[in-house]
Design a protein around this motif. Sequence first.
Motif, PDB file in Angstrom:
ATOM      1  N   PRO A  54     -21.682  46.819  14.660  1.00  0.00           N
ATOM      2  CA  PRO A  54     -22.654  45.681  15.078  1.00  0.00           C
ATOM      3  C   PRO A  54     -21.894  44.316  14.627  1.00  0.00           C
ATOM      4  O   PRO A  54     -21.398  44.139  13.600  1.00  0.00           O
ATOM      5  CB  PRO A  54     -23.858  46.077  14.404  1.00  0.00           C
ATOM      6  CG  PRO A  54     -23.487  46.907  13.237  1.00  0.00           C
ATOM      7  CD  PRO A  54     -22.332  47.701  13.587  1.00  0.00           C
ATOM      8  N   SER A  55     -22.369  43.717  15.543  1.00  0.00           N
ATOM      9  CA  SER A  55     -22.055  42.086  15.507  1.00  0.00           C
ATOM     10  C   SER A  55     -23.239  41.160  16.018  1.00  0.00           C
ATOM     11  O   SER A  55     -23.626  41.283  17.086  1.00  0.00           O
ATOM     12  CB  SER A  55     -20.832  41.891  16.504  1.00  0.00           C
ATOM     13  OG  SER A  55     -20.733  40.547  16.409  1.00  0.00           O
ATOM     14  N   GLY A  56     -23.451  40.173  15.062  1.00  0.00           N
ATOM     15  CA  GLY A  56     -24.664  39.416  15.232  1.00  0.00           C
ATOM     16  C   GLY A  56     -24.029  38.033  15.934  1.00  0.00           C
ATOM     17  O   GLY A  56     -24.591  37.381  16.530  1.00  0.00           O
ATOM     18  N   LEU A  57     -22.847  37.856  15.794  1.00  0.00           N
ATOM     19  CA  LEU A  57     -22.100  36.653  16.282  1.00  0.00           C
ATOM     20  C   LEU A  57     -21.763  37.159  17.821  1.00  0.00           C
ATOM     21  O   LEU A  57     -21.747  36.001  18.482  1.00  0.00           O
ATOM     22  CB  LEU A  57     -20.955  36.309  15.683  1.00  0.00           C
ATOM     23  CG  LEU A  57     -21.204  35.909  14.136  1.00  0.00           C
ATOM     24  CD1 LEU A  57     -19.948  35.874  13.461  1.00  0.00           C
ATOM     25  CD2 LEU A  57     -21.961  34.709  14.019  1.00  0.00           C
ATOM     26  N   TYR A 222     -27.231  45.334   8.116  1.00  0.00           N
ATOM     27  CA  TYR A 222     -25.767  44.974   8.333  1.00  0.00           C
ATOM     28  C   TYR A 222     -24.878  45.785   7.639  1.00  0.00           C
ATOM     29  O   TYR A 222     -24.818  45.769   6.312  1.00  0.00           O
ATOM     30  CB  TYR A 222     -25.534  43.646   8.427  1.00  0.00           C
ATOM     31  CG  TYR A 222     -24.179  43.459   8.938  1.00  0.00           C
ATOM     32  CD1 TYR A 222     -23.743  43.415  10.144  1.00  0.00           C
ATOM     33  CD2 TYR A 222     -23.301  43.067   7.845  1.00  0.00           C
ATOM     34  CE1 TYR A 222     -22.364  43.232  10.527  1.00  0.00           C
ATOM     35  CE2 TYR A 222     -21.897  43.130   8.187  1.00  0.00           C
ATOM     36  CZ  TYR A 222     -21.322  43.029   9.382  1.00  0.00           C
ATOM     37  OH  TYR A 222     -20.202  43.011   9.619  1.00  0.00           O
ATOM     38  N   TYR A 224     -20.658  47.363   7.980  1.00  0.00           N
ATOM     39  CA  TYR A 224     -19.472  47.505   9.019  1.00  0.00           C
ATOM     40  C   TYR A 224     -18.823  48.881   9.230  1.00  0.00           C
ATOM     41  O   TYR A 224     -18.614  49.210  10.063  1.00  0.00           O
ATOM     42  CB  TYR A 224     -18.540  46.063   8.905  1.00  0.00           C
ATOM     43  CG  TYR A 224     -17.550  46.293   9.854  1.00  0.00           C
ATOM     44  CD1 TYR A 224     -17.583  45.191  10.970  1.00  0.00           C
ATOM     45  CD2 TYR A 224     -16.262  47.256   9.904  1.00  0.00           C
ATOM     46  CE1 TYR A 224     -16.708  44.974  11.682  1.00  0.00           C
ATOM     47  CE2 TYR A 224     -15.573  46.945  11.071  1.00  0.00           C
ATOM     48  CZ  TYR A 224     -15.459  45.857  12.056  1.00  0.00           C
ATOM     49  OH  TYR A 224     -14.809  46.056  12.951  1.00  0.00           O
TER      50      TYR A 224
ATOM     51  N   GLY B  60     -25.281  37.814   7.908  1.00  0.00           N
ATOM     52  CA  GLY B  60     -24.769  38.807   8.545  1.00  0.00           C
ATOM     53  C   GLY B  60     -23.531  38.269   9.266  1.00  0.00           C
ATOM     54  O   GLY B  60     -22.524  38.955   9.150  1.00  0.00           O
ATOM     55  N   GLY B  61     -23.768  37.168   9.846  1.00  0.00           N
ATOM     56  CA  GLY B  61     -22.616  36.647  10.328  1.00  0.00           C
ATOM     57  C   GLY B  61     -21.459  36.245   9.687  1.00  0.00           C
ATOM     58  O   GLY B  61     -20.215  36.579  10.048  1.00  0.00           O
ATOM     59  N   ALA B  63     -20.755  37.848   6.826  1.00  0.00           N
ATOM     60  CA  ALA B  63     -20.157  39.099   6.353  1.00  0.00           C
ATOM     61  C   ALA B  63     -19.068  39.700   7.471  1.00  0.00           C
ATOM     62  O   ALA B  63     -18.251  40.169   7.376  1.00  0.00           O
ATOM     63  CB  ALA B  63     -21.352  40.101   6.407  1.00  0.00           C
ATOM     64  N   GLU B  64     -19.543  39.409   8.739  1.00  0.00           N
ATOM     65  CA  GLU B  64     -18.944  39.788   9.951  1.00  0.00           C
ATOM     66  C   GLU B  64     -17.554  39.198   9.964  1.00  0.00           C
ATOM     67  O   GLU B  64     -16.500  39.500  10.065  1.00  0.00           O
ATOM     68  CB  GLU B  64     -19.319  39.410  11.279  1.00  0.00           C
ATOM     69  CG  GLU B  64     -19.612  40.653  12.200  1.00  0.00           C
ATOM     70  CD  GLU B  64     -20.503  39.897  13.247  1.00  0.00           C
ATOM     71  OE1 GLU B  64     -21.833  39.897  13.184  1.00  0.00           O
ATOM     72  OE2 GLU B  64     -19.937  39.772  14.515  1.00  0.00           O
TER      73      GLU B  64
END
Lengths: 287, 322
Positions: A54-57, A222, A224, B60-61, B63-64
């Motif tokens: 999943p990606s929020g960006l 969240y 990964y 969350g961003g 972390a990504e």
Amino acid sequence: MINVATKNRIKDKLFEYWGVISTLIGVVLLVVFMTDIFMEGISRIDATFFTNSPSGLKPETSGIFPALLGTLWILILTASISIPLGVGAGIYLEEYSKKNWVSSLLEINISNLAGVPSIIYGLLGLEVFVRIMGLGKSVVAGALTLSLLVLPIVIVATREAIKSVPNSIKQAAYGLGATKWQTIWTQVLPSSIGGILTGVILALSRAIGETAPLIVVGAAAYIYDAPDGLLSEYTVIPMQIYTWMPDAREAMKVNAAAGIIVLLMITLVMNGFAVYLRNRWQKKVKW
Amino acid sequence: MKITKKLASIVFAGFLLSSCGGGNAKLDAQEDGTQPADSAKELTGKIRIDGSSTVFPISGGIAELFRGEEPKVKVIVNKSGSGSGFKMFSSREIEVSDASRPIKAKEVKKCKEAGVEYLQLEVAYDGLAVLVNKENTWADSLSSADLKKLWEPAAEGVVKTWADIREGWPTEEIALFGPGTASGTFDYFTEAIVGESGAIRSDYSPSEDDDVLVQGIAGDENAIGFFGLAYYEANKDKLKLVAVNGVKPNMETVKTGTYAPLSRPLFIYVSKQSTVKPEVASFVRFYLKNAGGVAKTVGYVPLPASDYEESLKKFEDFTTSK
């Protein structure tokens, strides 16, 4: 004047229509819901949806990989915990336990447990598995919690299946000198396995749709990576959908819908398998 | 279209930040504007974050992005609420706590009892803008009480025209626009204005799409609406900004907190015990370097670049002090 026969015929017809309408309402609502979800989400379903995290960006590249693997972990663990325990308890209650007030108390409690709201199991799991046993917010803590949730269903299904084995079969086995264990293992279980499996699969497909107890015992919003061990953090598909839903961005809505489609497919396959098993064993068992 | 704009803004924010810091930056990480993590060797470990659901999109961003830098560090982000986050923070269940409010005295006491030494770091602002049509000549400023009168559930069917808010204003029917009930902006507005999260009149036009709100307000002379301040910045020329309690929102008034009650700082809390671990320390530095860009992407107001610099210094002092 309408005579009694006509009156009864009208009543009969009305009753039939009522049945048809009742059936249709359920089906129509389901169709509306499914069409809506499919129209929204089907465009997102491709290989990358299953392999990406999943990606929020970049919502359009979001996938359900960790959630899908998490759901599989939960499914396998829950099955391996709840089946031996549930079937064991079912056999004991049906074949071994004496019929007295203790066993009736147990019976009433088990039936009641089946109706306890799932979030209560979550709170229990949080205290017992996550905190006291120190398992943390791990996939095994989640699976143990869901096992508790489905145990009553598995027990009841097992008992019903065993009950349907004719007494004459058992008596014949005893008559040939078989012990209780031999009778159960060679006669009772083989002929009730279809019913038991059907119940187990239906219970498991309920378990993988559960969100509330898993939120409480800490499925991640969240994450990964897919779980890599019993004590690994995890998330599951319903939790992933729940995380995507409140995001106002359009692409997130599409992701949520696509996630729902995947979850529906999994439950559909499981329920289909349950029906298949039931039919197969029904044909095989001849008394 | 919207997405490329958003991406561009991350790159831009990253560029701004990189121009004042990070001399030893890894070059290959610069492509997407992400500020690199600062360690030379590959880190491993686990970082657990929990707390406010408002801060969740930022954490969350981050972390990504951090994953791209340190693929072996597992960052797990949850959003069980500020209060619940602090609880887990004081019992050392998590390394970083997200919060949309400062820590309360009761929670401070719990941290002390558990020997958790913490540092509060601002990461962005959550701000709401109240907007009217460009042709609206009367509504320059509204008080919290005016807004409450207009938006509270009891206003439904009662407060219909501008004159119902204040005498002398036009007797034209007001058209109301706002985000749908699913958004954090909605929760925040109802909490700050009506006084109860989720309480609002039901006869307004809701949309989760900010563009629809902008068009709605721009297309009706008697419209009023609210949405995230960051989004207003992108639509400055189409709408008229209303001062709340006499203060117009801008970088300055949001930062100093004079634009109240519709702006608030968002925080993360880190503890000494967890920042001893190199992966956590590296993550916090990475957070502060990239928070501005991510905040913008997910719809919040970033702090001025100098504030992030200052927070970084504060953090270094915190980790090196005894």
